[in-house]
Design an enzyme around this catalytic site. Structure first.
Site, mmCIF file in Angstrom:
data_model
loop_
_atom_site.group_PDB
_atom_site.id
_atom_site.type_symbol
_atom_site.label_atom_id
_atom_site.label_comp_id
_atom_site.label_asym_id
_atom_site.label_seq_id
_atom_site.Cartn_x
_atom_site.Cartn_y
_atom_site.Cartn_z
ATOM 1 N N ILE A 61 43.065 63.027 55.464
ATOM 2 C CA ILE A 61 42.196 63.420 54.281
ATOM 3 C C ILE A 61 41.345 62.272 53.973
ATOM 4 C CG2 ILE A 61 42.302 63.745 51.678
ATOM 5 C CD1 ILE A 61 44.079 65.714 53.135
ATOM 6 N N LYS A 108 32.929 59.299 50.070
ATOM 7 C CA LYS A 108 32.498 57.916 49.951
ATOM 8 C C LYS A 108 32.628 57.383 51.394
ATOM 9 C CE LYS A 108 34.163 57.754 45.096
ATOM 10 N NZ LYS A 108 34.230 59.050 45.112
ATOM 11 N N ASN A 140 35.327 64.559 44.637
ATOM 12 C CA ASN A 140 36.302 63.975 43.665
ATOM 13 C C ASN A 140 37.179 65.217 43.281
ATOM 14 O OD1 ASN A 140 35.590 61.048 42.421
ATOM 15 N ND2 ASN A 140 33.534 62.328 42.941
#
Length: 602
Positions: free
Chosen positions: A397, A401, A439
């Site tokens: 994962i 960013k 997010n």
């Protein structure tokens, strides 16, 4: 054919009506004056006709209908039963060779029978609805197009709690029309005023997740005290009855259509297999475990450094999937020998690596070396362990960013992607894949739990910048796409998830304030300025990257202009020799040497 006691009277009524329709067909055929010889034929044929229709209606399962809730599907079922009954009846009467039998009766009778049977059902439902005793049902306004409202009304059929008094639609062309005798009273932009005029204090949002209507009505509702409901999402149907409305949530406002999965392929990947999940107690890791368990995995090995997180996961999975063999370990991915011992004991076929440090400000100062040891060295250990135990797939994962990173967390995650690609060259029998997304709503450390706490305290909600935007997806959607990427991925690939449109954090905060029933006067926003390492917007691709499509519409493969080689042994040596408290400058300089796109703001 066995009938329930409560259905038997209705079944007898059907058969009596079939007999009445038979006589009516004769009366119509002979202008209400049946000659004696044809009256005899009617008496001779009626037993065969009733028996034939009993068989036809029974084959169509008409006897199982509940007249109180009759609708178009039941009427179609009734029509099929009448057709079969008429067919059987005509065949028997013709076989009996009654002399001079009026064949037009064989055509008239099914038509009249269908009218009689349909009419008694419609009358029964009308009577039941009009004579329903006062039960405290509350007026409800439905927000959505006629198609969306029709779906909601079908789900609410028979509910004694709600009484729909009107529909508001986003389509001007639907204004003034009716659906099931319920009027479309106006446009969704005037939902609050319309709700007041019809005395409804609750609105059911039938529009799809993420639609503008949901957000617009939410902004109106907080000023007028209008309670908003929605129908359960598909992933909630197993936990609810699927028909009871629930309060609208943030995921309903920002969410998108459910992700379609290759269930056959995933079942082949997991069914009867052993899966391993590191970081299993986290937000994404635990959801991965839930979905893997549903796919029929035989053994699931869950590893997390947090004792309480792995304990909660164990309690949940033991209850929901008692047939699955679950193994729950407290272990740190930085301890390679411990990780290897666990993996070699179970030999997983699929390895998901969800363990990481991900809080940007916390990793930006004082904890830089911890981010390196967990996000880089821990990923290296997990990838090599997966290869050593013979796993077919290893899925890491990653994060948006990691793209053109400006902070320690992002740079270490980008380095982790490169490490996974390098390990893929060592273990060619295992396919190593990274999945990059933004997010996740409600995940630990995200803004949603923080804003929830701030609202509970009475505010203010702290937002770093009025223009800061982020990509969002729900936890279940993220986990599904990770599973799908793991199924499709080829070794060394980095998958980029379709994150939809970015959302302003300030708008997110305002929606959460409205959902709490407060206003911005009661819970103000406070802008505090960008934190170290924070960007106004995140990217899903680096400057030198392009993407290629995949068979799945929400997954793309990132392609770089040049593969960056990582000297794995050099990485290990530096981490082991740098000491427990290296200077921030040394850490950043080392990262820039391996991740040229890293632009430190320190």
């Amino acid at each position: 054919m066995r009938l329930r006691k409560e259905v038997l009277p209705l079944w007898l009524i059907d058969l009596l009506l079939i007999g009445l329709a038979w006589w009516t067909a004769f009366w119509l055929r002979f202008n209400f004056d049946i000659p004696d010889e044809f009256e005899t034929l009617a008496w001779l044929g009626i037993p065969w006709t009733v028996a034939s229709f009993a068989a036809g209606l029974g084959i169509a399962h008409v006897d199982r209908q509940v007249w109180r809730y009759i609708g178009l599907p039941e009427l179609r079922q009734l029509g099929w039963g009448v057709f079969l009954g008429g067919l059987f009846s005509a065949a028997i009467v013709l076989m009996m060779r009654y002399p001079s039998f009026p064949r037009s009766v064989l055509l008239l009778h099914p038509l009249i029978g269908l009218v009689f049977l349909g009419a008694v059902r419609a009358g029964w439902r009308t009577f039941a609805e009009q004579t329903r005793p006062p039960d405290g049902s509350r007026p409800l306004l439905i927000v959505g197009s006629l198609q969306d409202a029709a779906d909601a009304l079908r789900a609410l059929k028979g509910s004694s709690q709600w009484r729909c008094v009107g529909i508001v639609s986003p389509l001007a062309t639907e204004r003034g029309t009716y659906l099931n005798q319920i009027p479309v009273l106006g446009l969704s932009g005037a939902a609050v005023e319309i709700a007041k005029s019809v005395g409804a204090s609750t609105a059911l949002i039938a529009s799809p997740p993420g639609s503008d209507e949901r957000r617009d009505v939410l902004l109106q509702s907080s000023r007028a005290g209008l309670t908003l409901l929605t129908m359960p999402r598909p992933d909630e149907w197993l936990r609810t009855d699927g028909t009871s409305p629930r309060k609208i949530e943030l995921e309903d406002l920002l969410g998108r259509q459910a992700v379609e999965l290759d269930m056959r392929g995933l079942a082949g990947l997991f069914s009867g297999q052993t899966a391993f999940v590191s970081g299993a107690g986290g937000s994404i890791g635990s959801e991965l475990c839930r979905q893997i368990a549903r796919l029929g995995v035989t053994r699931l090995v869950c590893v997390d450094a947090s004792e309480i997180a792995i304990y909660k996961l164990e309690q949940e999975l033991r209850e929901t999937h008692p047939q699955m063999q679950g193994f729950y370990y407290t272990a740190n991915i930085r301890e390679k020998e411990r990780l290897l011992a666990i993996a070699m004991q179970y030999k997983p076929s699929v390895f998901f690596h969800a363990a990481a440090y991900k809080h940007v400000p916390l990793m930006e100062s004082h904890n830089e070396i911890e981010a390196i040891r967990t996000n880089i060295l821990g990923t290296l250990h997990a990838a090599r362990v997966a290869g050593a135990c013979g796993a077919q797939k290893f899925v890491q994962i990653s994060t948006d960013k990691a793209v053109n990173p400006t902070n320690i967390m992002g740079a270490t995650k980008r380095m982790a992607e490169l490490v996974v690609q390098s390990v893929a060259l060592e273990f060619t029998a295992t396919e190593f894949v990274s999945v990059r997304f933004g997010n996740v709503l409600g995940s630990s450390g995200s803004v949603v739990p923080l804003f929830t706490e701030q609202i509970a305290r009475g505010g203010p909600i702290t937002v770093t910048h009025p223009d800061i935007v982020r990509y969002f997806m729900t936890i279940p959607e993220a986990a599904r796409l990770v599973l799908q990427a793991g199924l499709m991925g080829k070794s060394g690939q980095i998958y980029v998830l379709d994150m939809g449109d970015p959302v302003k954090i300030a708008d997110l905060a305002r929606m959460m304030i409205r959902l709490s029933g407060k206003s911005e006067q009661e819970i103000p926003l406070s802008f505090t300025g960008l934190r170290p390492g924070e960007k106004l917007f995140e990217e899903l691709m680096a400057d030198d990257e392009t993407t290629e499509p995949t068979p799945h519409p929400k997954l793309r493969v990132a392609k770089t202009s040049g593969q960056q080689a990582v000297g794995i042994q050099g990485v290990i040596d530096w981490i082991e020799n740098v000491g427990p408290l290296p200077s921030s400058n040394d850490v950043r300089a080392w990262l820039r040497g391996h991740v040229p796109e890293y632009k430190s703001q320190a």
